[in-house]
Design a protein around this motif. Structure first.
Motif, PDB file in Angstrom:
ATOM      1  N   VAL A 131       0.574  -1.237  -0.437  1.00 14.96           N
ATOM      2  CA  VAL A 131       0.114   0.231  -0.030  1.00 14.96           C
ATOM      3  C   VAL A 131       0.745   1.449   0.366  1.00 14.96           C
ATOM      4  N   SER A 132       0.774   1.978  -0.897  1.00 13.81           N
ATOM      5  CA  SER A 132       1.612   3.097  -1.263  1.00 13.81           C
ATOM      6  C   SER A 132       3.127   3.479  -1.138  1.00 13.81           C
ATOM      7  N   GLY A 133       3.238   1.968  -1.793  1.00 12.66           N
ATOM      8  CA  GLY A 133       5.228   2.069  -1.772  1.00 12.66           C
ATOM      9  C   GLY A 133       5.298   0.489  -0.441  1.00 12.66           C
ATOM     10  N   TYR A 135       5.082  -2.545   2.331  1.00  9.34           N
ATOM     11  CA  TYR A 135       4.312  -3.454   2.390  1.00  9.34           C
ATOM     12  C   TYR A 135       4.155  -3.871   3.353  1.00  9.34           C
ATOM     13  N   THR A 136       3.532  -5.049   3.779  1.00 10.34           N
ATOM     14  CA  THR A 136       3.198  -5.441   5.435  1.00 10.34           C
ATOM     15  C   THR A 136       2.523  -6.803   4.995  1.00 10.34           C
ATOM     16  N   GLY A 137       3.207  -8.017   5.565  1.00  8.90           N
ATOM     17  CA  GLY A 137       1.746  -9.037   5.778  1.00  8.90           C
ATOM     18  C   GLY A 137       1.536  -9.717   6.681  1.00  8.90           C
ATOM     19  N   ARG A 138       0.279 -10.739   6.717  1.00  5.22           N
ATOM     20  CA  ARG A 138       0.159 -11.231   7.933  1.00  5.22           C
ATOM     21  C   ARG A 138       0.335 -12.738   8.088  1.00  5.22           C
ATOM     22  N   LEU A 139      -0.104 -13.566   8.842  1.00  9.32           N
ATOM     23  CA  LEU A 139      -0.549 -15.583   8.733  1.00  9.32           C
ATOM     24  C   LEU A 139      -1.404 -14.975   9.866  1.00  9.32           C
ATOM     25  N   TYR A 140      -1.670 -16.625   8.918  1.00  6.28           N
ATOM     26  CA  TYR A 140      -3.623 -16.411   9.995  1.00  6.28           C
ATOM     27  C   TYR A 140      -3.346 -17.901   9.986  1.00  6.28           C
ATOM     28  N   VAL A 141      -3.948 -17.917  11.070  1.00  4.71           N
ATOM     29  CA  VAL A 141      -3.747 -19.229  11.573  1.00  4.71           C
ATOM     30  C   VAL A 141      -5.349 -20.099  12.373  1.00  4.71           C
ATOM     31  N   PRO A 142      -6.095 -19.971  11.572  1.00  5.05           N
ATOM     32  CA  PRO A 142      -6.952 -21.157  12.668  1.00  5.05           C
ATOM     33  C   PRO A 142      -6.894 -22.150  13.794  1.00  5.05           C
ATOM     34  N   VAL A 143      -7.438 -21.830  14.986  1.00  4.35           N
ATOM     35  CA  VAL A 143      -7.269 -22.743  15.955  1.00  4.35           C
ATOM     36  C   VAL A 143      -8.990 -22.929  16.955  1.00  4.35           C
ATOM     37  N   GLU A 144      -8.663 -23.930  16.871  1.00  6.98           N
ATOM     38  CA  GLU A 144     -10.279 -24.084  17.878  1.00  6.98           C
ATOM     39  C   GLU A 144      -9.463 -24.757  19.476  1.00  6.98           C
ATOM     40  N   HIS A 145      -9.720 -23.718  20.100  1.00  9.93           N
ATOM     41  CA  HIS A 145      -9.252 -23.691  21.682  1.00  9.93           C
ATOM     42  C   HIS A 145     -10.352 -23.311  22.387  1.00  9.93           C
ATOM     43  N   GLY A 146     -11.508 -24.709  22.865  1.00 13.53           N
ATOM     44  CA  GLY A 146     -13.168 -24.404  23.340  1.00 13.53           C
ATOM     45  C   GLY A 146     -13.345 -23.800  22.246  1.00 13.53           C
ATOM     46  N   THR A 147     -14.577 -22.416  21.369  1.00 12.22           N
ATOM     47  CA  THR A 147     -14.384 -22.550  20.201  1.00 12.22           C
ATOM     48  C   THR A 147     -12.942 -21.577  19.205  1.00 12.22           C
ATOM     49  N   ARG A 192      -7.112  -4.100   1.515  1.00  7.18           N
ATOM     50  CA  ARG A 192      -7.565  -3.876   2.939  1.00  7.18           C
ATOM     51  C   ARG A 192      -7.053  -5.759   4.500  1.00  7.18           C
ATOM     52  N   HIS A 193      -6.639  -5.113   5.198  1.00  8.00           N
ATOM     53  CA  HIS A 193      -6.255  -5.907   6.142  1.00  8.00           C
ATOM     54  C   HIS A 193      -7.453  -6.738   6.686  1.00  8.00           C
ATOM     55  N   VAL A 194      -7.117  -6.915   7.840  1.00  7.28           N
ATOM     56  CA  VAL A 194      -8.973  -7.898   8.805  1.00  7.28           C
ATOM     57  C   VAL A 194      -8.494  -7.325   9.746  1.00  7.28           C
ATOM     58  N   VAL A 195      -7.056  -6.660  10.438  1.00  6.73           N
ATOM     59  CA  VAL A 195      -7.291  -5.975  11.403  1.00  6.73           C
ATOM     60  C   VAL A 195      -5.986  -4.771  11.485  1.00  6.73           C
ATOM     61  N   PRO A 196      -6.880  -4.149  12.390  1.00  6.24           N
ATOM     62  CA  PRO A 196      -5.945  -2.800  12.210  1.00  6.24           C
ATOM     63  C   PRO A 196      -4.016  -3.102  12.137  1.00  6.24           C
ATOM     64  N   SER A 197      -3.148  -2.519  11.457  1.00  5.27           N
ATOM     65  CA  SER A 197      -1.799  -2.275  11.364  1.00  5.27           C
ATOM     66  C   SER A 197      -1.108  -1.587  12.623  1.00  5.27           C
ATOM     67  N   GLY A 198      -1.430  -0.365  12.886  1.00 10.44           N
ATOM     68  CA  GLY A 198      -0.516   0.373  12.927  1.00 10.44           C
ATOM     69  C   GLY A 198       0.026   1.678  12.393  1.00 10.44           C
ATOM     70  N   SER A 199      -0.597   1.476  11.172  1.00 15.34           N
ATOM     71  CA  SER A 199       0.020   2.606  10.127  1.00 15.34           C
ATOM     72  C   SER A 199      -1.283   2.278   9.791  1.00 15.34           C
ATOM     73  N   VAL A 202      -1.961   1.705   5.990  1.00 16.57           N
ATOM     74  CA  VAL A 202      -2.279   0.136   5.644  1.00 16.57           C
ATOM     75  C   VAL A 202      -3.884  -0.189   5.917  1.00 16.57           C
ATOM     76  N   PRO A 203      -4.969   0.064   5.727  1.00 18.11           N
ATOM     77  CA  PRO A 203      -6.021   0.290   6.088  1.00 18.11           C
ATOM     78  C   PRO A 203      -6.751  -1.313   5.848  1.00 18.11           C
ATOM     79  N   HIS A 204      -7.795  -1.353   7.146  1.00 16.94           N
ATOM     80  CA  HIS A 204      -8.339  -2.400   7.490  1.00 16.94           C
ATOM     81  C   HIS A 204      -9.752  -1.887   7.201  1.00 16.94           C
TER      82      HIS A 204
END
Length: 365
Positions: A131-133, A135-147, A192-199, A202-204
């Motif tokens: 975004v605007s030159g 780079y930002t990336g994220r890793l998403y891992v689903p977890v079954e932990h109770g819910t 767009r990211h799913v959660v805020p990035s602090g920048s 990078v829109p969420h």
């Protein structure tokens, strides 16, 4: 190269019904259009067989893989869910191009206040945004932990590993739509990211998609800054914002990704399948439930995984990860899937195939 006939019209839709056994919604599916998922043109371009040993022990109970950049390079990222034979390998593994582990982020159930629940850690997903030159990336891992939850962290190196954050999938204190979470994915064409990035650069506001392993529904989640009552700040929640109905039920969903308004899922079976669905509409509108059901656009049958012994292979995670292999044979691939060579009956850890698929350059995704 292995190819299969594309599903079209009534006969094709009826053939896919046998996969899940549920009644179709809306009857026969229309013929495929030029912009469809084009699984008819997929072919296996490369295959890596990795035996579980010191440098490849991550193959034991490997749930899936993805590809994301850290620094100036792209790396493979895989999730191992091993709990008994190799518990020290449970978590996210960073791999080089030779499938060797170069870094590791352990999954620790004690991070989360419910304690040791023998969690299931599902197929990893990565998004890479520029975004605007920047780079930002994220890793998403689903977890079954109770819910069901999703573990979100950034691609990492030895000097800057953090445990990331865990987010509930659903609204605390209300009905939850999911009871399992084998996969999750952003729409890879959504900047767009799913959660805020602090920048602010990078829109969420994008969706994170997931489903149960046996289901006819796909759910889209968005970030909500409110926290569930009584939970510490490391927990957030992703609110259920859309629900999309498949044209029929599926069982044994193992992985998936969303790209350009289409969902591609991998499904365990004998043989396994990769199936493409198109969302009925781009956005759900004012209702959480999409008024138009998803439409099936094709399936690819992994005939190369026919079992020598029943239950000896298991389809796992699926990812969109374009690669030029530079192997002297001109191989390239767009999509990769993990298939476990299960060795439970021999007392050894799981080995794994990583199968790579390509398609003509003008085809989707």
């Amino acid at each position: 190269m292995d190819r299969r006939n594309f599903l079209r019209g009534t006969a094709g839709a009826a053939g896919v019904l046998a996969l899940g056994g549920a009644a179709a919604v809306g009857g026969a599916q229309p013929a495929a259009a030029a912009s469809d998922g084009r699984l008819s043109q997929w072919y296996r371009s490369r295959e890596d067989y990795l035996e579980s040993e010191d440098r490849f022990a991550w193959t034991d109970e490997c749930q899936g893989l993805s590809r994301a950049r850290y620094g100036a390079e792209d790396w493979w990222w895989v999730v191992c869910c091993s709990t008994e034979e190799l518990p020290e390998w449970r978590g996210i593994h960073k791999l080089n191009f030779r499938w060797e582990r170069v870094d590791f982020l352990a999954y620790d159930e004690n991070w989360w206040p419910e304690g040791d629940n023998k969690d299931h850690v599902g197929a990893i997903h990565a998004n890479n945004h520029i975004v605007s030159g920047n780079y930002t990336g994220r890793l998403y891992v689903p977890v079954e932990h109770g819910t069901p939850r999703v573990w979100i962290t950034k691609p990492f190196g030895a000097a800057d590993k953090t445990p990331g954050q865990m987010y509930y999938l659903g609204i605390a204190g209300s009905g939850r739509y999911q009871t399992s979470a084998p996969w999750c994915s952003t729409d890879l064409d959504d900047p767009r990211h799913v959660v805020p990035s602090g920048s602010m650069l990078v829109p969420h506001g994008g969706y994170l998609y997931s489903s149960n392993d046996d289901t006819d529904m796909v759910y889209g989640y968005k970030y909500n800054s409110a926290y569930p009552g009584g939970a510490p700040p490391k927990f957030g929640q992703l609110q259920t914002m859309r629900a999309s109905r498949m044209p029929h039920g599926l069982v044994n969903i193992a992985g998936g990704f969303v790209k350009g308004g289409r969902l591609y899922v991998s499904r365990e079976g004998d043989p396994g399948q990769i199936i493409c669905f198109k969302f009925g509409r781009e956005n759900p509108g004012t209702s959480i439930h999409d008024l138009d059901p998803m439409v099936i656009e094709g399936t690819y049958t992994l005939t190369e995984t026919d079992d020598v012994v029943d239950g000896a292979t298991e389809i796992e995670g699926l990812c969109y990860a374009p690669v030029e292999w530079n192997d002297g044979e001109g191989h390239r691939s767009k999509v990769s899937v993990v298939v476990l060579d299960q060795n439970g009956f021999t007392g050894r850890q799981d080995n794994a195939w990583v199968k790579h698929y390509d398609m003509p350059a003008h085809q989707a995704p």
